[in-house]
Design an enzyme around this catalytic site. Structure first.
Site, PDB file in Angstrom:
ATOM      1  N   HIS A 257      -2.147  -2.210  -3.948  1.00  0.00           N
ATOM      2  CA  HIS A 257      -2.067  -1.365  -4.910  1.00  0.00           C
ATOM      3  C   HIS A 257      -1.925  -1.824  -6.462  1.00  0.00           C
ATOM      4  O   HIS A 257      -1.743  -2.837  -6.654  1.00  0.00           O
ATOM      5  CB  HIS A 257      -0.918  -0.257  -4.631  1.00  0.00           C
ATOM      6  CG  HIS A 257      -0.778   0.847  -5.640  1.00  0.00           C
ATOM      7  ND1 HIS A 257       0.013   0.872  -6.648  1.00  0.00           N
ATOM      8  CD2 HIS A 257      -0.897   2.298  -5.309  1.00  0.00           C
ATOM      9  CE1 HIS A 257      -0.235   2.232  -7.133  1.00  0.00           C
ATOM     10  NE2 HIS A 257      -0.357   2.893  -6.285  1.00  0.00           N
TER      11      HIS A 257
ATOM     12  N   ASP B 286       5.556  -5.164  -0.602  1.00  0.00           N
ATOM     13  CA  ASP B 286       5.460  -3.699  -1.059  1.00  0.00           C
ATOM     14  C   ASP B 286       5.407  -2.790   0.255  1.00  0.00           C
ATOM     15  O   ASP B 286       4.435  -2.828   0.780  1.00  0.00           O
ATOM     16  CB  ASP B 286       4.101  -3.549  -1.666  1.00  0.00           C
ATOM     17  CG  ASP B 286       3.822  -2.094  -2.139  1.00  0.00           C
ATOM     18  OD1 ASP B 286       4.393  -1.309  -1.873  1.00  0.00           O
ATOM     19  OD2 ASP B 286       2.718  -1.987  -2.995  1.00  0.00           O
TER      20      ASP B 286
ATOM     21  N   GLN C  17       4.323   2.578   1.473  1.00  0.00           N
ATOM     22  CA  GLN C  17       3.730   3.405   2.283  1.00  0.00           C
ATOM     23  C   GLN C  17       4.542   3.266   3.752  1.00  0.00           C
ATOM     24  O   GLN C  17       4.353   4.113   4.761  1.00  0.00           O
ATOM     25  CB  GLN C  17       2.277   3.245   2.619  1.00  0.00           C
ATOM     26  CG  GLN C  17       1.532   3.585   1.061  1.00  0.00           C
ATOM     27  CD  GLN C  17       1.658   4.962   0.929  1.00  0.00           C
ATOM     28  OE1 GLN C  17       2.113   5.957   1.761  1.00  0.00           O
ATOM     29  NE2 GLN C  17       1.604   5.199  -0.331  1.00  0.00           N
TER      30      GLN C  17
ATOM     31  N   LYS D  58       8.657   8.713  -1.516  1.00  0.00           N
ATOM     32  CA  LYS D  58       7.503   8.557  -0.495  1.00  0.00           C
ATOM     33  C   LYS D  58       8.352   8.672   0.848  1.00  0.00           C
ATOM     34  O   LYS D  58       7.745   8.637   1.852  1.00  0.00           O
ATOM     35  CB  LYS D  58       6.858   7.300  -0.459  1.00  0.00           C
ATOM     36  CG  LYS D  58       5.809   7.292  -1.746  1.00  0.00           C
ATOM     37  CD  LYS D  58       4.925   6.330  -1.670  1.00  0.00           C
ATOM     38  CE  LYS D  58       4.183   6.121  -3.062  1.00  0.00           C
ATOM     39  NZ  LYS D  58       3.222   7.076  -3.492  1.00  0.00           N
TER      40      LYS D  58
ATOM     41  N   CYS E   4      -5.471   4.367  -6.901  1.00  0.00           N
ATOM     42  CA  CYS E   4      -4.705   3.217  -7.683  1.00  0.00           C
ATOM     43  C   CYS E   4      -5.098   1.851  -6.788  1.00  0.00           C
ATOM     44  O   CYS E   4      -4.101   0.933  -6.858  1.00  0.00           O
ATOM     45  CB  CYS E   4      -3.346   3.489  -7.871  1.00  0.00           C
ATOM     46  SG  CYS E   4      -2.982   4.750  -8.721  1.00  0.00           S
TER      47      CYS E   4
HETATM   48  N1  C6P Z   1       0.666   5.104  -4.026  1.00  0.00           N
HETATM   49  C1  C6P Z   1      -0.811   7.106  -3.551  1.00  0.00           C
HETATM   50  O1  C6P Z   1      -1.161   8.177  -3.728  1.00  0.00           O
HETATM   51  P1  C6P Z   1       5.314   4.570  -7.257  1.00  0.00           P
HETATM   52  O2  C6P Z   1       4.330   4.930  -8.054  1.00  0.00           O
HETATM   53  O3  C6P Z   1       5.965   3.378  -7.802  1.00  0.00           O
HETATM   54  O4  C6P Z   1       6.071   5.235  -6.605  1.00  0.00           O
HETATM   55  O5  C6P Z   1       4.466   3.433  -5.876  1.00  0.00           O
HETATM   56  C2  C6P Z   1       3.508   2.856  -6.297  1.00  0.00           C
HETATM   57  C3  C6P Z   1       2.709   2.260  -5.028  1.00  0.00           C
HETATM   58  C4  C6P Z   1       2.872   0.690  -4.606  1.00  0.00           C
HETATM   59  N2  C6P Z   1       2.427   0.584  -3.461  1.00  0.00           N
HETATM   60  C5  C6P Z   1       1.622   1.292  -2.846  1.00  0.00           C
HETATM   61  C6  C6P Z   1       1.207   0.677  -1.431  1.00  0.00           C
HETATM   62  C7  C6P Z   1       1.764   2.569  -2.914  1.00  0.00           C
HETATM   63  O6  C6P Z   1       0.962   3.379  -2.124  1.00  0.00           O
HETATM   64  C8  C6P Z   1       1.937   3.048  -4.195  1.00  0.00           C
HETATM   65  C9  C6P Z   1       1.980   4.499  -4.568  1.00  0.00           C
HETATM   66  C10 C6P Z   1       0.575   6.560  -4.515  1.00  0.00           C
HETATM   67  O7  C6P Z   1      -1.236   6.175  -2.705  1.00  0.00           O
HETATM   68  C11 C6P Z   1       0.501   7.058  -5.632  1.00  0.00           C
HETATM   69  S1  C6P Z   1      -0.801   6.008  -6.516  1.00  0.00           S
END
Ligand code: C6P
Length: 420
Positions: free
Chosen positions: A137, A214, A217, A240, A378
């Site tokens: 991401h 990371d 998910q 999430k 993203c």
């Molecule tokens: N993905 C999606 O719709 P934040 O925004 O900091 O809570 O998470 C960022 C992030 C980092 N790593 C992974 C693997 C992610 O999936 C995400 C966030 C969302 O897929 C919003 S772009």
């Protein structure tokens, strides 16, 4: 001193996984959108919140709101106790050894930036390398690009195969004496691939290279134990995993966190301040400058308790059944190409449809009350890898049902009718 009471917001008692009973905990799900019952399949973007989380936050603001770590008065003590209790809950949830290894941050994004700007700035020299993967991401790409640029270090990228799996031999080949850190997703948001993190950690540790995972998910979909993974850092976002937005967790091994410089300066991250010299506070407070989000950890605690009571293995099984069913039904439709067909997948079904832009799919599905995400998620380098601008992505949560997958399939057929 008054002892804080942590009210139990009627957490569900789960013996068999009963999705209808689970759905009753989520007020937002019981509405119509464009005249159709809401089918919420955008859980990888953010999850909905159970009543238990909403109640915990409301209770905090109605009874206990005060600043933490600062006051001798009762409300401040209560708020501090609840905040620190949430830290212990996050510690247990991740299987961390010590609650000082849990840093509250804003999100996964902030957790990764924290490590890049502290560990990265302290340890990277010109010519060094940071190794990431082709399925990251943007949050696990850009912070590393920024610090690599500053330190004249190089960002290396481990490739993926057509199915969306990392190529182990290439990954191992890219681990060299120059590599100072590895950063990998546990579960890809664009492809659904579950990475064998434990194996990657073993390979990297064999060369004394620390690994940041990371987990944005993964935490809501798979059992995660940071001690078993033996990763050095692990990041996730509360929103999430059925908790509030604006709160996340960075796990780090204590020795690493203690050796790292602070991220931001301000109140609470110090033990003494003089114009000549400031002494920083101990971990974890060293990394939590200023008044933090207090209701966030309290809501997150309720969410982690909720998931724990349901049982992460039960959730995993439920979502795997949904993914399997959805994969079978959606891939049987004409003109559909799945993006991400790894053997080990979870939670996410990304696809493209011949002759139809994903945004059009999303717009027509919305008219049917079905919420999915369309776009690059993203993860633009993933789209580039497959030579596509975007995908349509259905992502599942603990409250989704087979009937909702049937609604998705009917919706996709409608899109195909509209586009002939
Ligand atoms: N993905 C999606 O719709 P934040 O925004 O900091 O809570 O998470 C960022 C992030 C980092 N790593 C992974 C693997 C992610 O999936 C995400 C966030 C969302 O897929 C919003 S772009």
């Amino acid at each position: 001193m008054a002892v804080a009471k942590f009210p139990d917001f009627a957490q569900p008692e789960v013996h068999d996984y009963n999705v209808e009973r689970v759905r009753a905990d989520f007020p937002i799900l019981h509405q119509k959108v464009h005249g159709h019952p809401l089918v919420y399949l955008d859980n990888a973007a953010t999850t909905q919140k159970p009543r238990q989380v909403i109640d915990a936050i409301t209770h905090y603001y109605e009874h206990d709101n005060a600043n933490i770590h600062r006051g001798v008065h009762t409300l401040s003590q209560r708020a501090t106790d609840e905040y620190e209790h949430a830290r212990r809950t996050a510690q247990e949830f991740l299987g961390a050894e010590d609650c000082r290894e849990i840093i509250f941050v804003r999100s996964t994004t902030e957790a990764i930036n924290l490590v890049a700007q502290t560990y990265g700035r302290q340890n990277l020299k010109p010519g060094d390398e940071v190794l990431i993967t082709a399925m990251e991401h943007h949050s696990d790409i850009v912070p590393w690009q920024m610090i690599c640029e500053e330190k004249q270090a190089k960002l290396r990228v481990a490739p993926i195969n057509e199915a969306g799996e990392l190529i182990l031999e290439d990954f191992e080949r890219l681990l060299t004496s120059k590599t100072k850190l590895v950063a990998i997703a546990h579960l890809s948001n664009a492809l659904g691939t579950v990475n064998p993190v434990r194996r990657f950690v073993e390979m990297a540790h064999a060369k004394n290279i620390p690994v940041m995972v990371d987990g944005a998910q993964a935490v809501a979909r798979l059992p995660v134990n940071v001690r078993e993974l033996d990763c050095d850092f692990y990041a996730f976002s509360g929103h999430k995993i059925y908790g509030p937005t604006g709160i996340g967790v960075l796990y780090g091994k204590l020795a690493l966190l203690e050796a790292m410089p602070p991220y931001q300066g301000g109140g609470d991250m110090i033990s003494s301040v003089a114009f000549e010299r400031t002494v920083y506070n101990k971990v974890p407070h060293k990394f939590e400058a200023g008044t933090p989000d207090i209701s966030g950890p309290i809501g997150l605690k309720a969410a982690l308790d909720y998931v724990t009571r349901l049982g992460i293995e039960n959730i995993e099984r439920h979502e795997n059944e949904l993914l399997e069913y959805a994969t079978k039904r959606v891939s049987a439709l004409p003109g559909i190409r799945l993006i991400g067909t790894a053997k080990n997948k979870a939670g996410v079904l990304s696809f493209v449809m011949e002759g139809v832009h994903p945004h059009d799919i999303g717009t027509i599905l919305d008219q049917e009350g079905i919420a999915i995400r369309t776009g690059h998620h993203c993860a633009q380098p993933v789209m580039e890898r497959y030579g596509i601008p975007a995908t349509a992505r259905a992502s599942f949560g603990l409250y989704n049902t087979r009937e909702e997958i049937d609604a998705l399939v009917s919706g996709i057929k409608k899109v195909q009718e509209v586009f002939g």
